[in-house]
Design a protein around this motif. Structure first.
Motif, PDB file in Angstrom:
ATOM      1  N   UNK A  64     -14.664  24.391 -13.322  1.00 45.98           N
ATOM      2  CA  UNK A  64     -14.077  23.082 -13.049  1.00 45.98           C
ATOM      3  C   UNK A  64     -15.022  22.246 -12.191  1.00 45.98           C
ATOM      4  N   UNK A  65     -15.617  22.859 -11.194  1.00 41.69           N
ATOM      5  CA  UNK A  65     -16.562  22.156 -10.319  1.00 41.69           C
ATOM      6  C   UNK A  65     -17.762  21.655 -11.113  1.00 41.69           C
ATOM      7  N   UNK A  66     -18.259  22.477 -12.031  1.00 37.83           N
ATOM      8  CA  UNK A  66     -19.404  22.073 -12.852  1.00 37.83           C
ATOM      9  C   UNK A  66     -19.053  20.879 -13.734  1.00 37.83           C
ATOM     10  N   UNK A  71     -19.010  20.471  -5.833  1.00 39.29           N
ATOM     11  CA  UNK A  71     -19.302  21.858  -5.459  1.00 39.29           C
ATOM     12  C   UNK A  71     -18.069  22.737  -5.650  1.00 39.29           C
ATOM     13  N   UNK A  72     -18.289  24.024  -5.910  1.00 38.42           N
ATOM     14  CA  UNK A  72     -17.152  24.950  -5.992  1.00 38.42           C
ATOM     15  C   UNK A  72     -16.364  25.004  -4.676  1.00 38.42           C
ATOM     16  N   UNK A  73     -17.055  24.789  -3.564  1.00 34.92           N
ATOM     17  CA  UNK A  73     -16.381  24.796  -2.266  1.00 34.92           C
ATOM     18  C   UNK A  73     -15.367  23.649  -2.173  1.00 34.92           C
ATOM     19  N   UNK A  74     -15.738  22.493  -2.733  1.00 33.67           N
ATOM     20  CA  UNK A  74     -14.821  21.356  -2.711  1.00 33.67           C
ATOM     21  C   UNK A  74     -13.574  21.665  -3.541  1.00 33.67           C
ATOM     22  N   UNK A  93     -10.512  15.102 -11.572  1.00 27.07           N
ATOM     23  CA  UNK A  93      -9.686  16.266 -11.905  1.00 27.07           C
ATOM     24  C   UNK A  93      -8.881  16.003 -13.177  1.00 27.07           C
ATOM     25  N   UNK A  94      -8.301  14.807 -13.272  1.00 27.39           N
ATOM     26  CA  UNK A  94      -7.494  14.473 -14.445  1.00 27.39           C
ATOM     27  C   UNK A  94      -8.326  14.534 -15.724  1.00 27.39           C
TER      28      UNK A  94
END
Length: 156
Positions: A64-66, A71-74, A93-94
Protein backbone atom coordinates in the motif's frame (compact mmCIF):
# COMPACT_ATOMS: atom_id res chain seq x y z
CA UNK A 1 25.06 1.76 53.31
CA UNK A 2 22.04 1.16 55.42
CA UNK A 3 18.80 -0.14 54.01
CA UNK A 4 17.04 3.10 54.85
CA UNK A 5 19.63 5.09 52.96
CA UNK A 6 19.31 2.80 49.92
CA UNK A 7 15.52 3.16 49.98
CA UNK A 8 15.88 6.91 50.20
CA UNK A 9 18.27 7.02 47.20
CA UNK A 10 16.01 4.74 45.17
CA UNK A 11 13.02 6.93 45.93
CA UNK A 12 14.92 10.09 44.96
CA UNK A 13 16.31 8.63 41.74
CA UNK A 14 13.25 6.75 40.55
CA UNK A 15 11.07 8.40 37.95
CA UNK A 16 7.37 8.57 38.45
CA UNK A 17 5.41 7.14 35.55
CA UNK A 18 3.09 9.95 34.52
CA UNK A 19 2.93 9.08 30.83
CA UNK A 20 -0.56 7.64 31.25
CA UNK A 21 -1.79 11.03 32.45
CA UNK A 22 -0.26 12.77 29.44
CA UNK A 23 -1.78 10.19 27.09
CA UNK A 24 -5.19 10.61 28.71
CA UNK A 25 -5.03 14.39 28.34
CA UNK A 26 -3.95 14.07 24.70
CA UNK A 27 -6.80 11.66 24.01
CA UNK A 28 -9.35 13.98 25.64
CA UNK A 29 -8.09 17.04 23.74
CA UNK A 30 -8.03 15.27 20.36
CA UNK A 31 -10.91 12.84 20.74
CA UNK A 32 -12.91 13.99 17.71
CA UNK A 33 -10.22 13.53 15.06
CA UNK A 34 -8.76 10.46 16.78
CA UNK A 35 -12.15 8.74 16.50
CA UNK A 36 -12.34 9.54 12.78
CA UNK A 37 -8.73 8.44 12.31
CA UNK A 38 -9.49 5.15 14.05
CA UNK A 39 -12.53 4.55 11.83
CA UNK A 40 -10.41 5.20 8.72
CA UNK A 41 -7.68 2.88 10.03
CA UNK A 42 -10.21 0.11 10.63
CA UNK A 43 -11.60 0.44 7.11
CA UNK A 44 -8.11 0.38 5.57
CA UNK A 45 -7.17 -2.75 7.53
CA UNK A 46 -10.42 -4.48 6.54
CA UNK A 47 -9.77 -3.73 2.86
CA UNK A 48 -6.17 -4.98 3.12
CA UNK A 49 -7.41 -8.19 4.75
CA UNK A 50 -10.04 -8.63 2.04
CA UNK A 51 -7.44 -7.96 -0.67
CA UNK A 52 -5.16 -10.58 0.85
CA UNK A 53 -7.96 -13.18 0.94
CA UNK A 54 -8.93 -12.41 -2.66
CA UNK A 55 -5.32 -12.11 -3.87
CA UNK A 56 -5.79 -8.49 -4.97
CA UNK A 57 -3.04 -5.88 -4.67
CA UNK A 58 -2.28 -4.09 -2.40
CA UNK A 59 -2.37 -6.88 0.16
CA UNK A 60 0.04 -5.52 2.75
CA UNK A 61 0.87 -2.22 4.35
CA UNK A 62 4.19 -2.24 2.51
CA UNK A 63 2.51 -2.71 -0.88
CA UNK A 64 0.00 0.00 0.00
CA UNK A 65 2.83 2.39 0.86
CA UNK A 66 4.52 1.68 -2.49
CA UNK A 67 1.30 2.32 -4.43
CA UNK A 68 0.69 5.56 -2.53
CA UNK A 69 4.27 6.80 -2.71
CA UNK A 70 4.66 7.08 1.07
CA UNK A 71 6.79 5.23 3.59
CA UNK A 72 5.64 1.99 5.20
CA UNK A 73 6.12 3.72 8.56
CA UNK A 74 3.53 6.34 7.60
CA UNK A 75 1.00 3.67 6.61
CA UNK A 76 1.70 1.91 9.90
CA UNK A 77 0.99 5.12 11.85
CA UNK A 78 -2.26 5.55 9.95
CA UNK A 79 -3.49 2.01 10.56
CA UNK A 80 -2.80 2.45 14.27
CA UNK A 81 -5.46 5.18 14.17
CA UNK A 82 -3.25 7.85 15.67
CA UNK A 83 -2.41 9.94 12.62
CA UNK A 84 -4.07 13.28 11.90
CA UNK A 85 -4.62 12.73 8.19
CA UNK A 86 -4.52 15.44 5.55
CA UNK A 87 -7.09 15.41 2.76
CA UNK A 88 -4.32 14.76 0.24
CA UNK A 89 -3.36 11.52 1.99
CA UNK A 90 -6.97 10.44 2.47
CA UNK A 91 -7.44 10.74 -1.30
CA UNK A 92 -4.25 8.72 -1.87
CA UNK A 93 -5.63 5.94 0.34
CA UNK A 94 -8.97 6.06 -1.48
CA UNK A 95 -7.32 5.78 -4.90
CA UNK A 96 -4.89 3.05 -3.87
CA UNK A 97 -7.59 0.92 -2.27
CA UNK A 98 -10.48 1.80 -4.58
CA UNK A 99 -12.72 2.80 -1.67
CA UNK A 100 -14.35 5.91 -0.25
CA UNK A 101 -13.13 6.86 3.23
CA UNK A 102 -14.96 10.17 3.65
CA UNK A 103 -18.26 11.24 2.12
CA UNK A 104 -18.98 14.92 1.58
CA UNK A 105 -22.72 15.62 1.44
CA UNK A 106 -23.90 17.00 -1.88
CA UNK A 107 -25.71 20.33 -1.99
CA UNK A 108 -29.45 19.68 -2.03
CA UNK A 109 -30.51 23.18 -3.04
CA UNK A 110 -31.94 23.70 -6.50
CA UNK A 111 -30.22 27.08 -6.75
CA UNK A 112 -27.70 26.94 -9.58
CA UNK A 113 -24.41 28.83 -9.54
CA UNK A 114 -25.67 31.69 -11.73
CA UNK A 115 -28.66 32.24 -9.45
CA UNK A 116 -26.38 32.15 -6.44
CA UNK A 117 -24.10 34.88 -7.79
CA UNK A 118 -27.05 36.98 -8.97
CA UNK A 119 -28.51 36.84 -5.47
CA UNK A 120 -25.24 38.12 -4.04
CA UNK A 121 -24.60 40.82 -6.65
CA UNK A 122 -28.19 42.01 -7.18
CA UNK A 123 -29.29 45.13 -5.28
CA UNK A 124 -31.00 44.43 -2.00
CA UNK A 125 -33.77 46.96 -2.68
CA UNK A 126 -36.60 46.53 -5.15
CA UNK A 127 -37.58 50.20 -5.25
CA UNK A 128 -37.08 52.00 -8.56
CA UNK A 129 -36.21 55.29 -6.90
CA UNK A 130 -36.31 56.90 -3.54
CA UNK A 131 -36.82 60.61 -2.78
CA UNK A 132 -35.77 62.48 0.29
CA UNK A 133 -35.42 66.14 1.26
CA UNK A 134 -32.16 67.80 2.28
CA UNK A 135 -31.76 71.26 3.77
CA UNK A 136 -28.51 72.89 2.64
CA UNK A 137 -27.58 76.50 3.51
CA UNK A 138 -31.18 77.32 4.14
CA UNK A 139 -32.25 76.19 0.65
CA UNK A 140 -34.61 73.31 0.38
CA UNK A 141 -33.48 70.81 -2.23
CA UNK A 142 -34.94 67.46 -3.29
CA UNK A 143 -32.47 64.76 -4.12
CA UNK A 144 -33.51 61.54 -5.82
CA UNK A 145 -31.44 58.40 -5.63
CA UNK A 146 -31.89 55.66 -8.20
CA UNK A 147 -30.39 52.39 -6.86
CA UNK A 148 -30.39 50.81 -10.32
CA UNK A 149 -28.10 53.49 -11.78
CA UNK A 150 -26.06 54.16 -8.65
CA UNK A 151 -25.93 57.92 -9.22
CA UNK A 152 -27.74 60.89 -7.75
CA UNK A 153 -30.11 63.16 -9.66
CA UNK A 154 -30.57 66.69 -8.37
CA UNK A 155 -33.93 68.29 -8.84
CA UNK A 156 -34.39 71.99 -7.98
Amino acid sequence: MSIERIKKKLKENSKKDITWIEKAKYRAENEAWLDVSFAIATKILLVLRSNKENNIAPKTQKELAEVMGVTPQYVNKVVKGKENLQLENIVKFEKALGIKLIEVPQQTSTLNIEQFFESIIAPKTTKKSESFTLVDDGLEETQTYNPNNNYNLRVA
